[in-house]
Design a protein around this motif. Structure first.
Motif, short mmCIF file in Angstrom:
data_model
loop_
_atom_site.label_atom_id
_atom_site.label_comp_id
_atom_site.label_asym_id
_atom_site.label_seq_id
_atom_site.Cartn_x
_atom_site.Cartn_y
_atom_site.Cartn_z
N CYS A 290 68.57 32.86 8.45
CA CYS A 290 69.59 32.33 9.36
C CYS A 290 69.00 32.18 10.74
N ASP A 291 69.62 31.35 11.57
CA ASP A 291 69.20 31.21 12.95
C ASP A 291 69.56 32.47 13.72
N ALA A 292 68.64 32.92 14.55
CA ALA A 292 68.90 34.12 15.34
C ALA A 292 70.10 33.91 16.26
N ALA A 293 70.25 32.69 16.75
CA ALA A 293 71.35 32.42 17.69
C ALA A 293 72.71 32.54 17.02
N SER A 294 72.75 32.37 15.69
CA SER A 294 74.04 32.42 14.99
C SER A 294 74.36 33.80 14.45
N TRP A 295 73.46 34.76 14.63
CA TRP A 295 73.71 36.11 14.11
C TRP A 295 74.83 36.75 14.91
#
Length: 931
Positions: free
Chosen positions: A920-925
């Motif tokens: 997953c994208d780190a920004a969406s965690w």
């Protein structure tokens, strides 16, 4: 008379009576040899004897009894010794009791509560050593039933719980302990007594209502695994199976021959349920039942005690053979299995010379210490909402403690039972009168020692009274009002509902209690279950709840230590019940420490071994071939942070998590997360995961997170080889915040037997494509062009794998595919052998048990049209090169599942380990763990 040699080809087995006798296991009444059992041995050549508590007084007398039984068989010309069988499950099911020589150990569920399959193995081995010393050579265990309906099943704590994998793990540990002590094993009760429907009458057969598919996913798992690990014998139950239209499992060819032998590939001895059970003997008759059991595939027919019934069974078998219903070949087949079993566990030298009390004397000290340890480790505080434990913190020495206990009979082979039997036989002439008096006498005495121990430990006054189905009486109310705190004991209250009602009533009285000054304050109440932990496990209205799993003296002594704070309870509820969020234990927060190689390396190797050995039989483990070094990249371009949950006193590791940050791609990776298999569902994994994510979240320039790692190539993602475990792990990681719905399949693959392998014709011809030129290069001289080429692949670990290969030309190479006209690189793949550094990070290569080479990280330029053909060409050349170097196997350590499986399978590859890659994208965690 000298005994014959006893092999299956010995002419002695031409005698049908001798052969048929080996197909029976029988019991008898009395503590000395009776004329009836002597006749069965001498005249009918009985093959096995089941001893029970009614036969056994002490270790010394048991040794004499067994020696005499074997002596009768030897003198009667038996070619081989008797099998002497015993139920010695521990907890409440022990046939042999001796306060001096035989140690008491917890029940199967009590052992599971310790969280240690190693302790289970040690207890099983100790138990087997003790009964072997008195001449027993066959134990009726382990119990392999899964409590799929835990609340109302008579098995209770005799099995380890309701989780098939946990039951399997402990069952195999028990079995190995028995076998290592030198006695034969017998799993029970196939196909399962863990979810029976009871119709009420003794004439009715209990029914298994689960479908075959349900049984396969749950109840049959422990039986399958035990068979795979070498189980000697299997007892088939006398239950009905509605899904298969079977009335008695042990009399059914569908169950014995088709399911057990055909489906589970069991070729050991099959033992029937006792044919004297009322439902079976009444509905079919013992003579006919014996014929049906042997016809179904049973090798040993069990008849526990009635001599006339035993004679009826022998006559029935003879008639079945004479009438042609049972062939002599069928009898010989069972004889062969029984002789094989006897050869494993006995000989005339052993049978006629049991070690006896001299051997037990030497075992006493170590077994006593083991007994104390496992009981101490098993006591489980399920809840303590009011912080009532230890009691010494909430009541003063001059205040009174009240103990309320139910009227129950003592454990069959306990000291209380022996004392009761001795007293009763001296004063009561009528057996029926003894039975009427026994329940009252034993009910008053079982917990008397608990009351005395509570008194001694606190040096204060303890009030003790019993309760019955008549409920809360005025005497109980008066004592409750008088006492400062109450300890209330239940024993399987789900089946003895009056206990449940009594406990609820007492809880209500305590909650309504008012102090002298008028302030409402609940009176402290501790409920202790001394049998099934399911009594109040899910009932939060009982605020403080403790489980001991049996009420032997040793268990209750450990309970007293816990109640007064002299022992810190460490037991955990076995099975799936501990998953409930209503149980406080599931919200533990473990201390997570940073990995220290010097301190933790050996402990991690032990943990890896434990996890690897706990896998279900027939399934590969991702940790096979792995060591602590496999996780350590020691690469300047990769930041490593690894974490452990450990016992600072013993240095043992309870869990491990590896994380990597690949700066080149900005990828934060959880490369592995695993927990001691004896400590499931205890939040260790959650604590490690949260610490790992907190660490990765603060990495500078982190762009994405990933579950599973290409380098090291141990767990490529969520393991997907077992569908049940895959679903469980997907749900667990989803609960941790990962979007498992977006996973993609990946795997490792292998080709074996390269010596006889050849490439498919069409594929070999495709290499002659004039538009592609292949070569094999080594070393840093080629680094610039290769590293420039692989920039088109942004997957984690790819660049690092190529750099490792370029730095080690003596063990690694790179195959290139180039365009002839301008030399532009179209594709590449890494080759390595077992001596390379890369091989250290691919445990599957070391685990394959033969000379092997590896292929890794194919990179195809995005403008290439024939992607699949070029990929196959690179891998084909890699296989040829590995074969040319003398290897007989080839590993593909990481394969994307997006259309590659079929083309690689066509080349001869098979899947080694399958996974689901999740990223997953780190920004969406969003599931940021609390600090």
């Amino acid at each position: 008379m000298a005994a014959p040699s006893g092999g299956r080809d010995d002419p002695v087995w031409d005698d049908l009576d001798r052969t048929m006798g080996q197909l029976f296991m029988m019991g008898f009444d009395g503590t000395t040899v009776t004329p009836q059992i002597r006749q069965l041995i001498e005249k009918h050549y009985l093959g096995a004897i089941l001893l029970t508590a009614k036969n056994l007084k002490s270790a010394e007398e048991t040794t004499s009894l067994v020696r005499e039984l074997q002596g009768i068989a030897h003198a009667a010309g038996h070619p081989v010794p008797l099998l002497i069988a015993l139920d010695q499950e521990n907890g409440g099911v022990n046939s042999l009791f001796d306060e001096i020589y035989i140690r008491q150990f917890p029940s199967a569920m009590g052992l599971a509560a310790t969280g240690s399959s190693d302790l289970a193995y040690k207890v099983a081995k100790a138990t087997a050593e003790e009964i072997k010393a008195v001449g027993v050579n066959w134990i009726m265990g382990p119990v392999l039933d899964v409590l799929t309906n835990a609340r109302n099943q008579p098995l209770g704590v005799r099995t380890t719980g309701d989780d098939p994998q946990e039951v399997s793990s402990y069952g195999v540990a028990f079995m190995k302990g028995y076998k290592d002590a030198g006695i034969a094993t017998c799993g029970k009760h196939f196909p399962s007594y863990g979810n029976l429907e009871f119709l009420g009458s003794p004439m009715d057969v209990p029914i298994i209502t689960e479908t075959f598919e349900q049984l396969s996913l749950s109840a049959l798992v422990p039986f399958r695994d035990a068979i795979g690990h070498g189980l000697d014998a299997m007892m088939v139950g006398g239950c009905a199976m509605s899904s298969m239209n079977v009335m008695h499992a042990c009399l059914s060819e569908q169950v014995v021959e088709e399911l057990l032998r055909g489906g589970l590939h069991f070729d050991g001895v099959v033992v029937s349920e006792c044919l004297e059970m009322e439902a079976l003997s009444h509905n079919i008759g013992v003579g006919g039942g014996t014929v049906m059991a042997v016809t179904a595939g049973c090798d040993s027919v069990l008849l526990c005690r009635s001599f006339p019934v035993q004679q009826e069974a022998i006559a029935g078998l003879r008639l079945g053979v004479e009438n042609g219903m049972i062939s002599r070949e069928r009898v010989q087949q069972s004889l062969g299995r029984i002789l094989r079993l006897k050869s494993k566990c006995t000989s005339w030298e052993k049978a006629l010379n049991p070690a006896g009390t001299a051997r037990l004397d030497k075992l006493q000290a170590s077994h006593t210490s083991l007994s104390t340890r496992v009981y101490n480790d098993s006591i489980t505080v399920v809840r303590d909402q009011g912080h009532l434990i230890p009691l010494s913190d909430i009541i003063e020495p001059e205040e009174e403690l009240l103990l309320l206990s139910p009227l129950v009979k003592p454990m069959p082979a306990s000291a209380a039972s022996r004392n009761l039997a001795t007293t009763a036989s001296a004063v009561l002439a009528e057996p029926s009168m003894w039975e009427r008096r026994a329940s009252v006498m034993s009910g008053e005495s079982v917990f008397r020692d608990l009351g005395r121990a509570l008194t001694r430990q606190r040096s204060g006054k303890v009030l003790h009274t019993s309760y019955t189905a008549t409920g809360v009486r005025p005497v109980h109310e008066n004592l409750i009002n008088r006492a400062a705190a109450i300890v209330l004991v239940t024993a399987d209250s789900n089946r003895n509902l009056y206990q449940n009602g009594f406990a609820k009533h007492v809880s209500m009285i305590c909650n309504m209690h008012s102090r002298i000054d008028g302030e409402k304050r609940a009176k402290p109440l501790v409920v202790v279950s001394v049998s099934s932990p399911y009594d109040f496990a899910m009932d939060a209205s009982v605020g403080t709840y403790i489980c001991t799993y049996d009420f032997t003296e040793t268990a209750l002594n450990a309970l007293v230590k816990v109640l007064y704070g002299d022992l810190s309870p460490s037991g955990v509820l076995p099975g799936r019940i501990s998953k409930s969020r209503r149980l406080h234990q599931s919200r533990q927060h473990w201390l997570v420490e940073t990995w220290n190689e010097e301190r933790d390396a050996n402990a991690l190797d032990d943990l890896i071994k434990a996890v690897d050995e706990s896998r279900p039989f027939g399934q590969r483990s991702g940790l096979s071939g792995c060591t602590s070094n496999s996780f350590l990249l020691r690469n300047a371009e990769v930041e490593e942070n690894h974490f452990v949950v450990r016992n600072s006193s013993t240095q043992a590791l309870y869990g491990f998590c590896s994380t990597y940050f690949f700066r080149g791609t900005g990828t934060g990776v959880i490369g592995a997360l695993f927990v001691d298999p004896t400590r499931p569902k205890s939040s260790i994994g959650q604590s490690l995961h949260n610490r790992a994510m907190r660490t990765l979240l603060v990495k500078e320039d982190v762009r994405r997170f990933q579950l599973g790692s290409r380098l090291p190539s141990i767990y490529l993602g969520i393991p997907a080889g077992n569908s049940v475990e895959r679903r469980r792990l997907r749900q667990w990681f989803a609960n941790m915040g990962w979007n498992t719905a977006l996973s993609r399949p990946v795997c490792s693959m292998a080709i074996r037997n390269l010596a006889s392998w050849s490439a498919p014709d069409g594929l070999a011809r495709s290499l002659q494509n004039p538009g592609v030129k292949f070569d094999l290069v080594y070393g840093r001289e080629q680094a610039d062009s290769i590293l420039d080429h692989i920039k088109t692949n942004t997957r984690q670990g790819v660049a690092e794998i190529y750099k490792l290969a370029l730095a080690e030309p003596q063990a690694c190479g790179i195959i290139r595919a180039k365009r002839p006209e301008d030399g532009a690189m179209l594709g590449s793949v890494v080759l390595y052998n077992g001596q390379s550094r890369l091989a250290d990070y691919v445990p599957a290569l070391r685990d394959i048990d033969e000379a092997a080479g590896g292929i890794s990280s194919p990179v195809i330029s995005p403008w290439v049209g024939e992607y699949s053909t070029l990929l196959q060409g690179l891998i084909l050349l890699g296989i040829r090169q590995i074969k040319q170097q003398g290897s007989n196997a080839c590993i593909l350590d990481y394969v994307d599942g997006d259309g590659n499986f079929d083309s690689l399978s066509a080349m001869g590859f098979t899947v080694l380990h399958s996974f689901e890659d999740v990223s997953c994208d780190a920004a969406s965690w969003t599931a940021v763990p609390a600090s």
